[in-house]
Design an enzyme around this catalytic site. Sequence first.
Site, PDB file in Angstrom:
ATOM      1  CB  CYS A   1      -0.922  -0.004   1.207  1.00 49.89           C
ATOM      2  SG  CYS A   1      -0.036   0.121   2.777  1.00 49.89           S
TER       3      CYS A   1
ATOM      4  CB  ALA B   1       4.063  -0.358   2.286  1.00 47.66           C
TER       5      ALA B   1
ATOM      6  NE  ARG C   1      11.724  -1.199   1.984  1.00 48.95           N
ATOM      7  CZ  ARG C   1      11.905  -1.644   0.741  1.00 48.95           C
ATOM      8  NH1 ARG C   1      11.195  -2.646   0.299  1.00 48.95           N
ATOM      9  NH2 ARG C   1      12.787  -1.092  -0.048  1.00 48.95           N
TER      10      ARG C   1
ATOM     11  CG  HIS D   1       7.567   4.820  -4.105  1.00 47.55           C
ATOM     12  ND1 HIS D   1       7.409   3.897  -5.119  1.00 47.55           N
ATOM     13  CD2 HIS D   1       7.868   4.112  -3.000  1.00 47.55           C
ATOM     14  CE1 HIS D   1       7.629   2.683  -4.634  1.00 47.55           C
ATOM     15  NE2 HIS D   1       7.910   2.787  -3.357  1.00 47.55           N
TER      16      HIS D   1
END
Lengths: 544, 459
Positions: free
Chosen positions: A61, A64, A95, A195
């Site tokens: 999503c 994230a 991550r 992003h």
Amino acid sequence: MGKTLIEELDMSKFTEEVIKAYPSKVAKKRAKSIVVNDPDSIPQIQSNVRTIPGIITQRGCTYAGCKGVVLGPTRDIINITHGPIGCGFYSWLTRRNQTRADKPEMDNFIPYTFSTDMQDSNIVFGGEEKLKVAIREAIELFNPKGIAIFSTCPVGLIGDDVHRVARQMKEEFPGVNIFGFSCEGYRGVSQSAGHHIANNGLYKHLIGNNDNYVRKNKYAVNVLGEYNIGGDAFVIEDLFERIGVDIVATMSGNSTLEQFETAHTADFSLVMCHRSINYVAEMLETSFGIPWAKANFIGAEATAKTLRKVGQYFGDQELIDRIEVVIADEMIAVTAAAEKAKTKTTGKTVMMFVGGSRAHHYQELFSELGMETLVAGYEFGHRDDYEGRRVIPTIKIDADSRNIEEITVYPDATRYNPRKSEEELAQLKEAFDIEFNEYKGMMNDMKKGTLVVDDLSHHEMEKLVEMYKPDVFCAGIKEKYVVQKMGIPMKQLHNYDNGGPYAAFAGAINFYKDIEMIACSTIFKQMKAPWEMEEVLEAEYVFN
Amino acid sequence: MLLRHTTAKEIDRKALTINPAKTCQPVGAMYAALGIHGCLPHSHGSQGCCSYHRSALSRHFREPIMAGTSSFSEGSSVFGGSANLVQAIDTMFTIYKPEVIAVHTTCLSETIGDDLTQIISKANDDGCVPEGKQVIYCNTPSYVGTHVTGYSNQVAAFIKFFSTATPKKRNVINIAAGWMEPSDQREIKRLTQVMEARTILFPDFTDVLDAPLDGHYKMYPTGGTTIADMKLTGDSKFTLGLGQSSTEDACIKLENKCKVKFEVLDIPIGFKATDRFLMSLSRHANLPIPQSLSDERGRLIDLISDSSKYLYGKRVALFGDPDTLIPLTEFLVSMDMKPVYIVTGTPSKYFTERMTEILKDIPEAKFKSGEMADMFQLHQWIKQEGVDLLIGNTYGKYIARDENIPFIRFGFPIADRPGHNYFAKTGYDGGANLVKQIMDGFLDHFDRTCLEEKVEWQL
């Protein structure tokens, strides 16, 4: 001349075969996201569109993408997740963004996760007050330089205004940079929206805040879209140290708040992950006159090419010489390692479905091992990541993309300073084929007849493995054990199966070894007990 | 130092959770749903929830974790997720062919108030649910309770949707399994077989989350409680719920629905909880406890006695879930160890009551559940006065490294070590496994850090 492996496999029938299982509407839609590549005439691929509900997807999503990917790796900002506990919990250390605070007294909040842990009363009566208290507590306990607030799904729905809270708290604590992100999970169709939102926030709240970057070397670059998974940024930093070029900011692997604030003082931006950071690269260009070029440190050849690009850009013979010395020096070990691994890996096949750039970059490393990429695709790429930026003007903006704030950026009144004139850029392109502000996309580098699949579904993955039996399959943790149950080794390209670094020369050597290990691993030959090894079973040995 | 900002000085925190000892409801619901054979869990929310939960469970079990998502967009968040869920149900039955879809909600779909009964009935009306197949659901808002609550809600939903009372009662004991590993369940099933008791275990993760590697991927592995068995739970003569916070609700619902009486016990971790489990099973199944189980118990007691010198008085810090912390703490106390700090993010009055009782002879013990009962709090206590051992999930390794204390992995998630789904911690054998881990933890640590002249080669 005999047929190549790819011609022999003839994957052109895949789409027809795979969509048979789908309801007709789904079949029609998915068919547009599966194309047979032709680098000379790149076909259009449907991407960055909604995943059909019920399809088992790789995607995550917006939260994230924003918190997990772009902002998460910075060590000295306290990232507070405003929402119920889950989102903060799942984005905690998962991550593998490594970081190295050189001295014990330096801030490093990476091993922590911070959340407002919203309860039902906060959903009913609003969570802004709790968020303010949480910020005060974070400052009292940790006294950080910066605090970022990340919105989860319910925050937007109940109308909490994280930006207003950030402004108010900044007034209360003038020494702390506090800013918020509206990165609710439901915005956009994948991590990609996150992003973009993160890029906008970096620009609005951090980039350009500090003009006092002190150079160690004459030249300075930014490395954008590099997240230091498994230590990739460390080996890149080491290379630049050796060639004598400063990295002002890495976005955002092993980074600090100060790096973001001073990024505008660099001379050149190298873009690794185009998808997650191209907006910042563009904004640095427009606002401050810093050109950017696509770079790739995945693969020894690609690394050499990127370093040479840096030398050519600055046009300094001493620098160019230093770069050549480093390349020559590194390539000795690289070549030896590749030769050793290649005896085991040549002619093997691979499929990869990851990211918005990794599925492209890692093809380089596999080709250095003599391996053939049969199929590749992105989880959250856009058409420009596949087909190249030339298609951007033709991409139709749909409702999902329109939700994401598009910020208009102007040349900075005092600090806009084109590092290269138009003529110089044109000369560099002419002389060295350096493409500025350009990315040609993954399909340009893939062979004719290979398959490209966007937002791969579970069913498509099963079919690909069943029909074309790759030797190695690359994706993420959710796919790993499915593929391995089918008897095919699976290499994670998000977290590297706890391996890495895989970037630059040292990383390439690590990668060769790891893939050689996969190719030589014998355990998959032991899947049947000796008493089960009947001839009649041979035909259905690996795949059902 | 990894957790370099953690100091002994506490402030009165009211809003900021730091390094939680819990996560959110839906992951528990997804986990529980995997324990029904042929069941596909479905997350009604944004894609991220499903992706995060599948990733967390995959990392923990190292097994395929399959689940669908309603892939909410901004539009569905505004106008409701009905169309998404109906389409998802159609898509999943067509492509993935499960027997049942177990839908759980998320904070998103709960906040906008999606009515699952109505949406699922629409999916049925629209012909999206094939003959003989079923869609069940539970509500799992992430802003209420924790992953344990979500697990409990999903198990209760199995009762609500499947359990049926017929006039024909069966001489069978239901075992409602709290949050535990497939290895723990395999051991519990073995114990019931040794007892020759007829049982239905639900949910059942054996042969699902510890499936063999044989070259065949099965979207629905051979294990899991069958729907037929799940229906029969309504005809059983008694239910044993293992773990108050994850199974009591299901037990109550089954009693209300099918008049099956129940008893809630601890998950049988340690000899005392295992004793109670076997005695209760013996009583309700009307079967004797065979000598072989007394011998198993004796072997565990023997091992503890042999190790006693190293266990006595050792200070232990623990974090995790109430249902495992309660019997585990009791086990430590029964070995004369001193559990001094215990936190769980799962709010539980029952936890407080039980811990008060179990720790009554350890006045220095501190424990806390619910909001702010996080690992930061636990670490601060450890900074104030150290411990000899830390027990908890993978995230404990940072504290263990910084404070240089032996660390036993227990709970969810364990992402950095294999094998927890293979080696049981329940029953007497599971107890022995735990004692061995604790002893290895102590002794490996001692052997590495002691003075050279103190290195010994015997116990």
